[in-house]
Design an enzyme around this catalytic site. Sequence first.
Site, mmCIF file in Angstrom:
data_model
loop_
_atom_site.group_PDB
_atom_site.id
_atom_site.type_symbol
_atom_site.label_atom_id
_atom_site.label_comp_id
_atom_site.label_asym_id
_atom_site.label_seq_id
_atom_site.Cartn_x
_atom_site.Cartn_y
_atom_site.Cartn_z
ATOM 1 N N GLY A 14 66.027 75.711 44.212
ATOM 2 C CA GLY A 14 65.540 75.062 43.365
ATOM 3 C C GLY A 14 64.016 74.971 43.368
ATOM 4 N N ARG A 75 68.912 82.009 42.149
ATOM 5 C CA ARG A 75 69.967 81.892 43.526
ATOM 6 C C ARG A 75 70.680 83.063 43.554
ATOM 7 N NH1 ARG A 75 69.872 76.231 44.524
ATOM 8 N NH2 ARG A 75 69.319 75.146 42.647
ATOM 9 N N ASP A 106 67.322 73.952 52.145
ATOM 10 C CA ASP A 106 68.333 74.534 53.193
ATOM 11 C C ASP A 106 69.127 75.728 52.794
ATOM 12 O OD1 ASP A 106 69.952 73.469 55.225
ATOM 13 O OD2 ASP A 106 71.400 72.906 53.894
ATOM 14 N N THR A 129 61.609 71.624 48.791
ATOM 15 C CA THR A 129 62.663 70.981 48.059
ATOM 16 C C THR A 129 62.418 69.564 47.816
ATOM 17 O OG1 THR A 129 65.153 70.206 48.014
ATOM 18 C CG2 THR A 129 64.051 70.506 50.132
ATOM 19 N N ASP A 131 64.438 67.348 47.608
ATOM 20 C CA ASP A 131 65.340 66.553 48.257
ATOM 21 C C ASP A 131 65.356 65.762 49.622
ATOM 22 O OD1 ASP A 131 67.088 67.227 46.051
ATOM 23 O OD2 ASP A 131 67.886 68.614 47.028
ATOM 24 N N ASP A 133 65.487 66.858 52.426
ATOM 25 C CA ASP A 133 67.010 67.000 53.276
ATOM 26 C C ASP A 133 66.904 67.921 54.394
ATOM 27 O OD1 ASP A 133 66.980 69.006 51.568
ATOM 28 O OD2 ASP A 133 69.234 68.704 50.977
ATOM 29 N N ARG A 175 70.823 65.947 46.195
ATOM 30 C CA ARG A 175 72.017 66.734 46.676
ATOM 31 C C ARG A 175 72.793 65.788 47.341
ATOM 32 N NH1 ARG A 175 72.306 72.773 46.650
ATOM 33 N NH2 ARG A 175 71.330 73.112 48.796
HETATM 34 P P1 ATP Z 1 67.790 73.187 46.715
HETATM 35 O O1 ATP Z 1 67.689 72.434 48.209
HETATM 36 O O2 ATP Z 1 66.413 73.080 46.194
HETATM 37 O O3 ATP Z 1 68.949 73.684 46.165
HETATM 38 P P2 ATP Z 1 68.338 75.769 48.272
HETATM 39 O O4 ATP Z 1 67.337 76.843 49.120
HETATM 40 O O5 ATP Z 1 68.931 74.901 49.390
HETATM 41 O O6 ATP Z 1 67.164 74.813 47.519
HETATM 42 P P3 ATP Z 1 70.562 77.291 47.521
HETATM 43 O O7 ATP Z 1 71.299 77.662 46.190
HETATM 44 O O8 ATP Z 1 71.459 76.530 48.575
HETATM 45 O O9 ATP Z 1 69.490 76.459 47.558
HETATM 46 O O10 ATP Z 1 70.254 78.675 48.335
HETATM 47 C C1 ATP Z 1 69.211 79.624 47.586
HETATM 48 C C2 ATP Z 1 69.738 80.903 47.992
HETATM 49 O O11 ATP Z 1 69.613 81.198 49.445
HETATM 50 C C3 ATP Z 1 71.105 81.263 47.796
HETATM 51 O O12 ATP Z 1 71.258 81.619 46.172
HETATM 52 C C4 ATP Z 1 71.352 82.513 48.539
HETATM 53 O O13 ATP Z 1 70.971 83.835 48.128
HETATM 54 C C5 ATP Z 1 70.568 82.206 49.661
HETATM 55 N N1 ATP Z 1 71.802 81.567 50.941
HETATM 56 C C6 ATP Z 1 72.012 80.323 50.701
HETATM 57 N N2 ATP Z 1 72.950 80.275 52.137
HETATM 58 C C7 ATP Z 1 72.955 81.558 52.238
HETATM 59 C C8 ATP Z 1 73.660 82.088 53.287
HETATM 60 N N3 ATP Z 1 74.822 81.324 53.964
HETATM 61 N N4 ATP Z 1 73.805 83.518 53.718
HETATM 62 C C9 ATP Z 1 72.619 84.158 53.012
HETATM 63 N N5 ATP Z 1 72.333 83.739 51.951
HETATM 64 C C10 ATP Z 1 72.190 82.457 51.765
#
Ligand code: ATP
Length: 326
Positions: A14, A75, A106, A129, A131, A133, A175
């Site tokens: 995000g 994503r 995260d 982020t 959040d 978190d 979240r």
């Molecule tokens: P936000 O907290 O704002 O949602 P985020 O970084 O947690 O941000 P996610 O959608 O959870 O957002 O993860 C972003 C991208 O990170 C995913 O689309 C994927 O490409 C990669 N990613 C997440 N988890 C994994 C994993 N276990 N292995 C490899 N890539 C991952």
Amino acid sequence: MKTIKCVGILTSGGDSPGMNAAIRAVTRTAIFKGLRVKGIMRGYKGLIDDEVLDFATGNVSNIIQQGGTILKTARSKEFETKEGRRKAHETMRRHGIDALVVIGGDGSLTGARIFAAEFDIPVVGIPGTIDNDLYGTDTTLGYDTALNTIMWAVDKLRDTASSHERLFFVEVMGRNAGFLALNGAIASGAEAAIIPERETEFDQLAELIENGFRKDKNSSIVLVAESEVTGGAMGLAARVKAEYPQFDSRVTILGHIQRGGSPTAADRILASRMGQAAIEALLDGQRNIMIGIDDEQLVHVPFSQACRNDKAIDRSLLETVKILSI
Ligand code: ATP
């Protein structure tokens, strides 16, 4: 250890206000230190699809005040597969990118940790982020701006809530974390915060209602964290309606408005410091860490800790909301 000559930057997950300020700081610090910089569009998706641009200081002019991310974000399910990450590594090799700075939440940092371990690449993360978190950092990029947006929105809702003498349930993001709801409630003078970290909060809300909720006031605002645990504002309003039909309540879901906007001074400063620290850490031989802030000091948090541990919320702040809403 291979010398780092070229660093790639990407934003993932995000978007959050302050990401652009971090992109600027990473780019300019890297150039200042004599490195080449590559901007990778659309996060891991762009790394797989070879969307890589040469970055100079001019590419990051006039962006410190802009919300969102000039690198775009996405994503990528493909990056969660070994084959996807192999393609991403191939793109890095083709462009001579020796190290990566990943700005995201995260999930993005989990991806970074796996990628770094698999291909032995130096990667440093910046927590981006709203959040808040991520474990190991007092705050994340965008959190302060989002809190200010929530405060601004609730101030406006208060006018209507008090004119109509109504109870408002306001759903905020987060979240599975209640930081935005809890501190948003304190900042906006809300009567209660319902957060996923404390499932018994509904009982407290019921207690407030039974004791003549807002008897001597003419409006009530309850901030609710989006979450399956809380049921969100709609779920909570339905429960209150079923048990206390005499209350005329309304629901407002703030939604994506919380993610946008020009970053606050606090987020710009945090992003600038973290961006500089990310490059310095890479050049100092640090690997696979997230830059965090702990009591105003920048710290290095291993990915293994930042991604695997849950960040604790200060539950005593619920008491603050309660005391200040009498
Ligand atoms: P936000 O907290 O704002 O949602 P985020 O970084 O947690 O941000 P996610 O959608 O959870 O957002 O993860 C972003 C991208 O990170 C995913 O689309 C994927 O490409 C990669 N990613 C997440 N988890 C994994 C994993 N276990 N292995 C490899 N890539 C991952």
